[in-house]
Design an enzyme around this catalytic site. Structure first.
Site, PDB file in Angstrom:
ATOM      1  N   ARG A  57      17.303  43.991  30.479  1.00 35.47           N
ATOM      2  CA  ARG A  57      18.658  43.533  30.753  1.00 35.47           C
ATOM      3  C   ARG A  57      19.301  42.929  29.511  1.00 35.47           C
ATOM      4  O   ARG A  57      20.471  42.581  29.544  1.00 35.47           O
ATOM      5  CB  ARG A  57      18.567  42.458  31.821  1.00 35.47           C
ATOM      6  CG  ARG A  57      19.776  42.400  32.711  1.00 35.47           C
ATOM      7  CD  ARG A  57      19.348  42.366  34.061  1.00 35.47           C
ATOM      8  NE  ARG A  57      20.104  41.765  35.074  1.00 35.47           N
ATOM      9  CZ  ARG A  57      19.781  41.982  36.346  1.00 35.47           C
ATOM     10  NH1 ARG A  57      18.770  42.763  36.651  1.00 35.47           N
ATOM     11  NH2 ARG A  57      20.463  41.418  37.275  1.00 35.47           N
ATOM     12  N   LYS A  84      21.545  51.039  42.013  1.00 40.53           N
ATOM     13  CA  LYS A  84      20.279  51.163  41.283  1.00 40.53           C
ATOM     14  C   LYS A  84      19.068  51.053  42.214  1.00 40.53           C
ATOM     15  O   LYS A  84      18.150  51.844  42.116  1.00 40.53           O
ATOM     16  CB  LYS A  84      20.141  50.048  40.231  1.00 40.53           C
ATOM     17  CG  LYS A  84      20.968  50.238  38.993  1.00 40.53           C
ATOM     18  CD  LYS A  84      20.506  49.302  37.875  1.00 40.53           C
ATOM     19  CE  LYS A  84      20.488  47.838  38.261  1.00 40.53           C
ATOM     20  NZ  LYS A  84      21.800  47.233  38.501  1.00 40.53           N
ATOM     21  N   ARG A  93      23.461  37.951  50.314  1.00 40.48           N
ATOM     22  CA  ARG A  93      22.762  37.269  49.225  1.00 40.48           C
ATOM     23  C   ARG A  93      23.675  36.209  48.620  1.00 40.48           C
ATOM     24  O   ARG A  93      24.866  36.442  48.468  1.00 40.48           O
ATOM     25  CB  ARG A  93      22.372  38.272  48.135  1.00 40.48           C
ATOM     26  CG  ARG A  93      21.108  39.016  48.420  1.00 40.48           C
ATOM     27  CD  ARG A  93      20.890  40.203  47.513  1.00 40.48           C
ATOM     28  NE  ARG A  93      21.114  39.984  46.097  1.00 40.48           N
ATOM     29  CZ  ARG A  93      20.799  40.877  45.153  1.00 40.48           C
ATOM     30  NH1 ARG A  93      20.226  42.018  45.498  1.00 40.48           N
ATOM     31  NH2 ARG A  93      21.049  40.642  43.896  1.00 40.48           N
ATOM     32  N   ARG A 150      27.902  37.640  37.420  1.00 44.19           N
ATOM     33  CA  ARG A 150      26.884  38.674  37.165  1.00 44.19           C
ATOM     34  C   ARG A 150      27.487  39.857  36.421  1.00 44.19           C
ATOM     35  O   ARG A 150      26.851  40.428  35.537  1.00 44.19           O
ATOM     36  CB  ARG A 150      26.270  39.127  38.488  1.00 44.19           C
ATOM     37  CG  ARG A 150      25.405  38.052  39.115  1.00 44.19           C
ATOM     38  CD  ARG A 150      25.189  38.326  40.585  1.00 44.19           C
ATOM     39  NE  ARG A 150      24.326  39.462  40.819  1.00 44.19           N
ATOM     40  CZ  ARG A 150      24.379  40.212  41.901  1.00 44.19           C
ATOM     41  NH1 ARG A 150      25.275  39.990  42.837  1.00 44.19           N
ATOM     42  NH2 ARG A 150      23.530  41.214  42.061  1.00 44.19           N
ATOM     43  N   ARG A 210      28.103  43.972  50.811  1.00 48.72           N
ATOM     44  CA  ARG A 210      26.657  44.195  50.934  1.00 48.72           C
ATOM     45  C   ARG A 210      25.975  43.102  51.745  1.00 48.72           C
ATOM     46  O   ARG A 210      26.241  41.923  51.587  1.00 48.72           O
ATOM     47  CB  ARG A 210      26.032  44.251  49.539  1.00 48.72           C
ATOM     48  CG  ARG A 210      24.530  44.471  49.569  1.00 48.72           C
ATOM     49  CD  ARG A 210      24.002  44.935  48.249  1.00 48.72           C
ATOM     50  NE  ARG A 210      23.926  43.877  47.260  1.00 48.72           N
ATOM     51  CZ  ARG A 210      23.413  44.050  46.043  1.00 48.72           C
ATOM     52  NH1 ARG A 210      22.978  45.237  45.666  1.00 48.72           N
ATOM     53  NH2 ARG A 210      23.356  43.043  45.200  1.00 48.72           N
TER      54      ARG A 210
HETATM   55  P1  AMP Z   1      19.085  42.055  40.502  1.00 49.30           P
HETATM   56  O1  AMP Z   1      18.600  42.242  41.890  1.00 49.30           O
HETATM   57  O2  AMP Z   1      18.485  43.063  39.542  1.00 49.30           O
HETATM   58  O3  AMP Z   1      20.587  41.975  40.396  1.00 49.30           O
HETATM   59  O4  AMP Z   1      18.513  40.642  39.999  1.00 49.30           O
HETATM   60  C1  AMP Z   1      18.833  39.462  40.681  1.00 49.30           C
HETATM   61  C2  AMP Z   1      18.753  38.284  39.736  1.00 49.30           C
HETATM   62  O5  AMP Z   1      17.426  38.166  39.208  1.00 49.30           O
HETATM   63  C3  AMP Z   1      19.643  38.359  38.525  1.00 49.30           C
HETATM   64  O6  AMP Z   1      20.969  37.929  38.793  1.00 49.30           O
HETATM   65  C4  AMP Z   1      18.920  37.417  37.560  1.00 49.30           C
HETATM   66  O7  AMP Z   1      19.122  36.073  37.918  1.00 49.30           O
HETATM   67  C5  AMP Z   1      17.469  37.737  37.851  1.00 49.30           C
HETATM   68  N1  AMP Z   1      16.966  38.847  37.021  1.00 49.30           N
HETATM   69  C6  AMP Z   1      16.511  40.053  37.463  1.00 49.30           C
HETATM   70  N2  AMP Z   1      16.112  40.816  36.445  1.00 49.30           N
HETATM   71  C7  AMP Z   1      16.303  40.090  35.320  1.00 49.30           C
HETATM   72  C8  AMP Z   1      16.101  40.334  33.936  1.00 49.30           C
HETATM   73  N3  AMP Z   1      15.606  41.511  33.498  1.00 49.30           N
HETATM   74  N4  AMP Z   1      16.424  39.360  33.061  1.00 49.30           N
HETATM   75  C9  AMP Z   1      16.916  38.165  33.474  1.00 49.30           C
HETATM   76  N5  AMP Z   1      17.156  37.872  34.763  1.00 49.30           N
HETATM   77  C10 AMP Z   1      16.854  38.814  35.694  1.00 49.30           C
END
Ligand code: AMP
Length: 219
Positions: free
Chosen positions: A92, A17, A161, A172, A129
């Site tokens: 989300r 993404k 990460r 996740r 990654r």
């Molecule tokens: P990502 O890089 O999009 O996987 O986001 C990393 C982390 O940020 C996620 O595992 C959540 O802890 C938090 N996060 C990002 N976007 C959201 C969202 N829309 N709602 C809730 N938590 C989020």
């Protein structure tokens, strides 16, 4: 409002993404809005928001709907989002999708694209990654640059990460199935869903994304 191009990109963690949303943002000259990037930047700055969310991010859990909705609402008040945005990692949950519709008003979301990649494949990608702590460049462990642990763009440290550790990956992906996968139906019901095979080269995925956007008369 309705002249804005609002693209929502759904996909499991590791579906590509981030990479694809950056490309789309450049293709359409609109900002790439990644709630994950905004939250990680806050953690890195150790500001109040960062201190509030660090443990949640490290565990791979979701932060509260209210918090991310407020972040996105604030982001939309910035001038560069007047022409639209590519939303990455938001919405989300169903509550976030409904809040986004309210926030956008008439016109709403232009198109939601589901970047489809199998769970086995995303686990492989996430485990391999590595990211640059400074500029966010993404590497796979078989890249020479990641082995040297120094970013080829900015010489920053290339790290894994915390939420790409095996337990957090599982958490996740479970959260994705439980909270986010239902959004596919939400947008399908509104006739706003397109699906693209994410298990192709970066260029091929980008070409398919542009094709589905153009097929909707959006470009
Ligand atoms: P990502 O890089 O999009 O996987 O986001 C990393 C982390 O940020 C996620 O595992 C959540 O802890 C938090 N996060 C990002 N976007 C959201 C969202 N829309 N709602 C809730 N938590 C989020």
């Amino acid at each position: 409002m309705s002249s804005r191009l609002i693209l929502v990109v759904l996909g499991k963690q590791g579906a590509g993404k981030g990479t694809q949303c950056k490309r789309l943002a450049a293709d359409f000259a609109i900002p790439h809005v990644s709630t994950g990037d905004i939250l990680r930047a806050a953690v890195k700055e150790q500001n109040a928001l960062g201190q509030q969310v660090k443990a949640v991010l490290d565990a791979g859990a979701l932060v509260s709907d209210d918090l991310v909705i407020a972040l996105v609402a604030d982001r939309f008040t910035q001038a560069d989002a007047a022409g639209g945005a590519v939303l990455d990692g938001f919405p989300r949950t169903l509550a976030q999708a409904q809040a986004l519709d309210t926030l956008l008003g008439d016109g709403g979301v232009s198109l939601c694209i589901n970047l489809d990649v199998s769970t086995v494949r995303v686990v492989e990608r996430l485990s391999a990654r590595r990211v640059c702590q400074e500029c966010g460049a993404i590497y796979q462990v078989n890249d020479i640059s990641a082995i040297s642990e120094s970013c080829e763009n900015c010489s920053g440290d290339v790290i894994q990460r915390a939420d790409d550790q095996p337990e957090a990956i599982t958490r996740r992906l479970d959260a994705y199935e439980r909270d986010t996968a239902p959004l596919v139906e939400y947008y399908r019901d509104k006739n706003l869903l397109a699906t693209v095979d994410g298990d192709q080269s970066v260029d091929a995925v980008n070409a398919d994304l542009l094709a589905v956007i153009s097929a909707r008369g959006l470009a």
